[in-house]
Enzyme design. Sequence first.
Site, mmCIF file in Angstrom:
data_model
loop_
_atom_site.group_PDB
_atom_site.id
_atom_site.type_symbol
_atom_site.label_atom_id
_atom_site.label_comp_id
_atom_site.label_asym_id
_atom_site.label_seq_id
_atom_site.Cartn_x
_atom_site.Cartn_y
_atom_site.Cartn_z
ATOM 1 N N HIS A 5 0.833 -1.212 0.000
ATOM 2 C CA HIS A 5 0.000 0.000 0.000
ATOM 3 C C HIS A 5 0.868 1.263 0.000
ATOM 4 O O HIS A 5 2.041 1.213 0.397
ATOM 5 C CB HIS A 5 -0.868 0.039 1.267
ATOM 6 C CG HIS A 5 -2.027 -0.911 1.280
ATOM 7 N ND1 HIS A 5 -2.285 -1.766 2.332
ATOM 8 C CD2 HIS A 5 -3.017 -1.113 0.384
ATOM 9 C CE1 HIS A 5 -3.391 -2.455 2.086
ATOM 10 N NE2 HIS A 5 -3.852 -2.094 0.909
ATOM 11 N N CYS A 11 -2.519 0.139 9.833
ATOM 12 C CA CYS A 11 -3.669 -0.598 9.299
ATOM 13 C C CYS A 11 -4.555 -1.233 10.367
ATOM 14 O O CYS A 11 -5.661 -1.659 10.060
ATOM 15 C CB CYS A 11 -3.221 -1.633 8.280
ATOM 16 S SG CYS A 11 -2.163 -2.894 8.947
HETATM 17 N N1 GLY Z 1 -2.554 -9.134 4.777
HETATM 18 C C1 GLY Z 1 -2.899 -7.791 4.566
HETATM 19 C C2 GLY Z 1 -3.573 -7.634 3.235
HETATM 20 O O1 GLY Z 1 -3.046 -8.175 2.314
HETATM 21 O O2 GLY Z 1 -4.596 -7.035 3.075
#
Ligand code: GLY
Length: 254
Positions: free
Chosen positions: A160, A247
Site C-alpha cells: 500500500h 492498518c
Molecule cells: N494481509 C494484509 C492484506 O493483504 O490485506
Amino acid sequence: MLTAITRAVSSSLASCELSWLPREPIDIAKAIAEHHAYERCLAGLGARVISLPALDTHPDAVFVEDPAMVLDEVAVITTMGVESRRGERETLAAAIAPFRPLIYMRDPAKLEGGDVMRVGRHLFAGLSARTNEAGVAQLAAELARFGYEVHAVELRDCLHLKSACCCIGDGVVLVNRAWVDTSAFDRYRLIDVAPDEPGAANALRVGDTIVMPNAFPATADLLRREGFSVATLDMAELMKAESGVTCSSLLFDA
Ligand code: GLY
C-alpha cells in the site's frame, strides 16, 4: 475525543492475503497479545478504543484501515481490491455510522484505505494492486464537495501507499523513496527511513507521538533525534501478515 476503532485478530489470520512476503507460520496467541498491546498503547496515548469482535471468516479483518477511511466530515466505505476482504466492510460501516455520514464506493472503483495518505485537505492515493484509477477518480468526485483534493501517486514493490510513506506531523512525511514517487508531495518536509529499514515508513501519528514497530530501531532513533516522541511495539507476528501500525486502527475525533 480521539477515538480508535480496532477489531480483534481473526483465528484464521494465518490464511491472510500476502502480496510481498512469503507465508510463515503465525503464532495466533502472540498476535493477539501484540494486538492487545497496540490497543493499550492507543488508550495510553489518550484514545477511546472501540474494539470490535473478530471476524473469523475473514483472516485480514483486523486491518480495519483498509475497508474504510474516516475524515472529519464523512466516512468512505471502500471497495476492497481483493475479493477475500469484501465481506469486512458491513460490520465496520455499522461501527462508524454513529460518528459520521457514510459514502459507499462502487465498482469498478477499487480502493483500500491503506493506499490513502492524508495531509491536511490533500489526500494522496497510491495506485497499487489494490487501488485503481477508477477508485482514485471516484474518491476525488465524492470528496470534492468537502474541499479535499485527491492526487494519484505511483508506487512499486510494496502493498500500500502507507507501506512507503506516512504523514507523521503537520506537513512532515516519513518516506522510503525506493517505493514511491514523491513528486506529488515533495512540497512537504520528507524524512527518509534508515537505509537498512525499508519497511519503516509505516508509522502512526497519535497526537504528538509516533507509534512504530520495534523492528525499525534506526528509524526510531532518527525520528527521536529530529525531536519526535516515538513509542515502539513488538509487532513481529502481525507483521508476518503484512501488517503495519496504521492498518490496525481507524483514528478520528468524535
Ligand atoms: N494481509 C494484509 C492484506 O493483504 O490485506
